[in-house]
Design an enzyme around this catalytic site. Structure first.
Site, PDB file in Angstrom:
ATOM      1  N   ASP A 141      -6.586 -34.980 -10.864  1.00 46.46           N
ATOM      2  CA  ASP A 141      -7.795 -35.781 -10.633  1.00 46.46           C
ATOM      3  C   ASP A 141      -8.227 -35.716  -9.169  1.00 46.46           C
ATOM      4  OD1 ASP A 141      -8.119 -36.504 -13.228  1.00 46.46           O
ATOM      5  OD2 ASP A 141      -7.942 -38.664 -12.910  1.00 46.46           O
ATOM      6  N   ASP A 180       3.990 -36.030  -1.896  1.00 45.41           N
ATOM      7  CA  ASP A 180       3.218 -36.834  -0.943  1.00 45.41           C
ATOM      8  C   ASP A 180       2.471 -35.939   0.037  1.00 45.41           C
ATOM      9  OD1 ASP A 180       5.808 -36.132  -0.254  1.00 45.41           O
ATOM     10  OD2 ASP A 180       6.160 -37.854   1.030  1.00 45.41           O
ATOM     11  N   TYR A 208       6.554 -39.714 -18.739  1.00 51.96           N
ATOM     12  CA  TYR A 208       5.783 -40.349 -19.812  1.00 51.96           C
ATOM     13  C   TYR A 208       6.520 -40.323 -21.149  1.00 51.96           C
ATOM     14  CZ  TYR A 208       1.863 -40.072 -16.531  1.00 51.96           C
ATOM     15  OH  TYR A 208       1.057 -40.199 -15.426  1.00 51.96           O
ATOM     16  N   LYS A 240       9.431 -33.698  -5.844  1.00 50.28           N
ATOM     17  CA  LYS A 240       9.913 -34.723  -4.911  1.00 50.28           C
ATOM     18  C   LYS A 240      11.418 -34.510  -4.759  1.00 50.28           C
ATOM     19  CE  LYS A 240       9.104 -38.454  -2.455  1.00 50.28           C
ATOM     20  NZ  LYS A 240       8.382 -38.377  -1.172  1.00 50.28           N
TER      21      LYS A 240
END
Ligand code: NAD
Length: 361
Positions: free
Chosen positions: A255, A227, A144, A195
């Site tokens: 979330d 994942d 971000y 990852k």
């Protein structure tokens, strides 16, 4: 006068923020009496309320008050009447301003399934019974914020969107330390999510987490690819104690973890900085649809106050007492409308707070 005195910046904000904060301060007053803690509350404007009175969602005096407090207790900001303002003047800008102004780099989001509220989850009871996990998300780095970012024109004249996922070793270390320390206060299991099979930034992340592990010999460190972590969270969430991950993965996984519980009115959060005070707030927003009706669930705000005690003020016993009181009122069958089921006793916001205060004793 107690020798445990804390200056708390109180920012109720908008909508139900005002109601749930009022109730929470009363509960904290009672807790303070029982645990011999003095809370010095100073209230300041934030969000839409601040826009109306000062023209700015985060007035400089509010940020100043926060900087000189031991912790910041925040309600929620936002509402229909400010939705048309230009984006730099919207209430939500205040949250970004607090984050950068206090350098809040760690976001802690617990997901605790209370046995009495198992029906609120969309998952099967046997999958979520006993779930009690904490997601620690890095908040100020990663994709971000990394440079370069933007929409550019490529050599072939085609548009090209770019973001950059980058972490300094020091940024990984400081979020890692928060997560290891949190695990030490809990069941001493830490799962780092990355990852690393594809991303170099994740390979550094994993190396740094492994390098920190010897400093916390009582904590068991494991790793998962993001994942797989997303799958494991809904397949077998009981396996997790503390999860630590970067900004992007944490945004999504926190979330997902929250929805294991299914009840937005029950979810607290904490954002911690290196030296400045932390900010403790419910995950939900200002709920303008029910504001001013004394029906909001104050428990997420009260549980945020418990996180303030544990992670912001190093008062774990007072935190546990407050969390126990919340669990106790649920056991006794008290419910606000959002978590109500047949046969339970429905209460408004204030009455729910009064029950929590009573259960403290
Ligand atoms: P919301 O979380 O405010 O509400 C979503 C739904 O959940 C609503 O139906 C609401 O009534 C219900 N709800 C939320 N908290 C509740 C509680 N404690 N008790 C009972 N019911 C509750 O999200 P939204 O409706 O998308 O946003 C409303 C406003 O809040 C917007 O202006 C948004 O930008 C803002 N917002 C602020 C924050 C924050 O301050 N951190 C977070 C999210 C949204």
């Amino acid at each position: 006068m107690s020798n445990r005195r804390y200056k708390i910046a109180v920012l109720p904000g908008d909508g139900i923020g005002v109601e749930i904060m009022g109730v929470t301060l009363e509960v904290l007053e009672k807790l303070g009496q029982l645990c011999d803690i003095d809370f010095l509350f100073s209230e300041a404007l934030i969000g839409g309320a601040a826009i109306d009175q000062t023209g700015h969602p985060l007035p400089p005096e509010t940020l100043e008050l926060c900087r000189y407090s031991d912790a910041v207790l925040l309600g929620a900001v936002g509402g229909y009447q400010w939705d048309e303002l230009p984006s730099h003047l919207r209430p939500e800008q205040a949250l970004l301003g607090l984050r950068s102004g206090l350098n809040l780099f760690a976001n802690l989001r617990p997901a605790t399934v209370f046995p009495e509220l198992i029906h609120a989850s969309s998952l099967k009871p046997e999958v979520i019974t006993g779930v009690d996990l904490l997601v620690v998300r890095e908040l100020t780095g990663g994709i971000y914020f990394g440079q370069p970012k933007g929409i550019f024109t490529s050599e072939t004249g085609e548009q090209r969107g770019v973001n950059t996922m980058a972490y300094l070793a020091s940024e990984i270390d400081r979020i890692g330390r928060v997560a290891f320390a949190a695990a030490q206060q809990r069941r001493k299991k830490l799962c780092s999510v990355d990852k690393a099979n594809v991303l170099e930034v994740s390979q550094l992340w994993r190396q740094r987490m492994n390098a920190l592990a010897p400093e916390y010999p009582d904590v068991t460190l494991t790793h998962l690819y993001v994942d797989n972590a997303a799958m494991q969270l809904i397949r077998w969430p009981q396996q997790f104690d503390v999860i630590v991950t970067g900004n992007l993965f944490g945004d999504i996984l926190s979330d997902e973890a929250a929805m294991l519980t299914g009840s937005i009115g029950m979810l607290p959060s904490a954002s911690l900085g290196a030296t400045a005070p932390g900010v403790f707030e419910p995950v939900h927003g200002s709920a303008p649809d029910i504001a001013g009706q004394d029906v909001a669930n104050p428990l997420a705000q009260i549980l945020s106050a418990a996180m303030m005690l544990r992670y912001g003020l190093s008062e774990p016993q007072a935190a546990a007492r407050l969390e126990y009181a919340v669990a106790e009122v649920l056991r006794q069958g008290y419910r606000t409308g959002d978590i109500y089921t047949e046969g339970m006793q429905r209460l408004g916001c204030k009455a729910m707070g009064a029950q929590v205060a009573a259960a403290l004793a």
